[in-house]
Design a protein around this motif. Structure first.
Motif, short mmCIF file in Angstrom:
data_model
loop_
_atom_site.label_atom_id
_atom_site.label_comp_id
_atom_site.label_asym_id
_atom_site.label_seq_id
_atom_site.Cartn_x
_atom_site.Cartn_y
_atom_site.Cartn_z
N GLU A 27 48.64 49.26 25.14
CA GLU A 27 50.05 49.50 24.67
C GLU A 27 50.49 48.06 24.19
OE1 GLU A 27 51.68 52.32 24.10
OE2 GLU A 27 49.75 53.16 24.79
N VAL A 28 51.58 48.16 23.08
CA VAL A 28 52.04 46.83 22.79
C VAL A 28 52.65 45.72 23.50
CG1 VAL A 28 53.76 45.71 21.12
CG2 VAL A 28 52.67 47.66 20.41
N ALA A 29 52.91 46.30 24.85
CA ALA A 29 53.77 45.58 25.84
C ALA A 29 52.64 44.93 26.59
CB ALA A 29 54.40 46.60 26.99
N GLY A 30 51.31 45.20 26.57
CA GLY A 30 50.22 44.74 27.53
C GLY A 30 49.28 43.88 26.45
N PHE A 31 49.88 43.68 25.07
CA PHE A 31 48.90 43.04 24.09
C PHE A 31 48.67 41.65 24.47
CE2 PHE A 31 48.61 40.41 20.47
CZ PHE A 31 47.30 40.47 19.91
N ASN A 32 49.60 40.87 24.64
CA ASN A 32 49.45 39.28 24.84
C ASN A 32 48.59 38.96 26.04
OD1 ASN A 32 50.85 37.84 22.96
ND2 ASN A 32 52.83 38.46 23.77
N GLU A 33 48.96 39.91 27.20
CA GLU A 33 48.10 39.69 28.33
C GLU A 33 46.57 40.03 28.11
OE1 GLU A 33 47.80 40.91 33.10
OE2 GLU A 33 49.65 41.56 31.83
N PHE A 34 46.23 40.97 27.56
CA PHE A 34 44.96 41.31 27.18
C PHE A 34 44.45 40.53 26.30
CE2 PHE A 34 41.88 44.31 25.22
CZ PHE A 34 41.12 44.92 26.35
N ALA A 35 44.90 40.21 25.32
CA ALA A 35 44.22 39.53 24.15
C ALA A 35 43.93 38.11 24.53
CB ALA A 35 45.01 39.39 22.91
N ILE A 36 44.88 37.50 25.62
CA ILE A 36 44.54 36.18 26.17
C ILE A 36 43.46 36.20 26.99
CG2 ILE A 36 45.57 34.44 27.67
CD1 ILE A 36 48.38 34.96 26.62
N ALA A 37 43.39 37.16 27.73
CA ALA A 37 42.17 37.41 28.84
C ALA A 37 40.69 37.60 28.07
CB ALA A 37 42.43 38.61 29.73
N CYS A 38 40.83 38.36 26.83
CA CYS A 38 39.68 38.47 26.04
C CYS A 38 39.40 37.21 25.35
CB CYS A 38 39.91 39.44 24.85
SG CYS A 38 40.28 41.30 25.27
N CYS A 39 40.05 36.44 24.82
CA CYS A 39 39.87 35.05 24.44
C CYS A 39 39.24 34.23 25.21
CB CYS A 39 41.01 34.55 23.57
SG CYS A 39 41.50 35.23 21.96
N GLN A 40 40.09 34.05 26.55
CA GLN A 40 39.55 33.12 27.51
C GLN A 40 38.17 33.58 28.10
OE1 GLN A 40 42.87 33.67 30.16
NE2 GLN A 40 43.53 31.61 29.52
N GLN A 41 37.74 34.78 28.33
CA GLN A 41 36.60 35.39 28.69
C GLN A 41 35.52 35.20 27.45
OE1 GLN A 41 36.41 39.74 29.49
NE2 GLN A 41 34.26 39.48 30.09
N GLN A 42 35.76 35.36 26.25
CA GLN A 42 34.96 35.16 25.25
C GLN A 42 34.48 33.62 25.27
OE1 GLN A 42 32.86 37.19 23.87
NE2 GLN A 42 32.20 36.19 21.98
N ILE A 43 35.65 32.81 25.24
CA ILE A 43 35.35 31.32 25.17
C ILE A 43 34.59 30.75 26.35
CG2 ILE A 43 36.68 29.09 25.17
CD1 ILE A 43 39.09 30.53 23.68
N CYS A 44 34.79 31.23 27.41
CA CYS A 44 33.98 30.85 28.58
C CYS A 44 32.47 31.31 28.45
CB CYS A 44 34.44 31.44 29.89
SG CYS A 44 36.15 30.64 30.56
N GLY A 45 32.38 32.61 28.03
CA GLY A 45 31.12 33.06 27.72
C GLY A 45 30.33 32.11 26.69
N VAL A 46 30.97 31.56 25.68
CA VAL A 46 30.21 31.06 24.75
C VAL A 46 29.97 29.55 24.90
CG1 VAL A 46 30.55 30.31 22.12
CG2 VAL A 46 30.85 32.52 22.93
N TYR A 47 31.34 28.92 25.29
CA TYR A 47 31.23 27.57 25.56
C TYR A 47 31.42 26.97 26.81
CZ TYR A 47 32.51 27.59 20.47
OH TYR A 47 32.41 28.12 19.12
N GLY A 48 31.58 27.87 27.88
CA GLY A 48 31.74 27.27 29.19
C GLY A 48 33.04 27.31 29.85
#
Length: 129
Positions: free
Chosen positions: A92-113
């Motif tokens: 839902e739109v209300a949860g977008f920021n939290e979810f998108a931030i977590a996705c980015c952080q997880q992906q960045i950690c997985g790719v770069y550490g």
């Protein structure tokens, strides 16, 4: 007056944003995303797979400049927007920021550490440093 109070109340919360010179999301390695078929339509999945290079990175990602070469024409699954996330993940739109931030952080950690410059820059950009 009410609007400005609400704006001030929420101005310190982290908000999703993309940061320059990252490109972690362009690492498309399908083995790292076993649930692709759960949130992509068959034609989107075929397009996604056609974009994966031999090294697991998107064939449209310019490694030297760390930018997408088709940014304005990129497919919907490459766009981080509330409506796309609602369609793909049911967020839902209300949860977008939290979810998108977590996705980015997880992906960045997985790719770069976990200790990468990219993660530090991202966390600083969203006010989470």
């Amino acid at each position: 007056m009410k609007y400005s109070k609400q704006k001030d109340k929420y101005s310190n919360f982290s908000r999703w944003q993309c940061v320059n010179n990252c490109g972690a999301c362009c690492n498309l390695t399908p083995e790292d995303r076993p649930d692709l078929a759960e949130y992509l339509q068959p034609e989107e999945l075929a397009l996604y797979m056609s974009m994966v290079g031999e090294d697991g990175w998107c064939i449209n990602y310019d490694h030297d400049n760390r930018k997408c070469q088709i940014y304005e024409q990129r497919p919907g699954f490459c766009r981080v927007k509330p409506d796309h996330f609602q369609d793909m993940y049911g967020i839902e739109v209300a949860g977008f920021n939290e979810f998108a931030i977590a996705c980015c952080q997880q992906q960045i950690c997985g790719v770069y550490g976990d200790d990468s410059e990219e993660l530090a820059r991202y966390n600083s950009a969203i006010g989470n440093s």
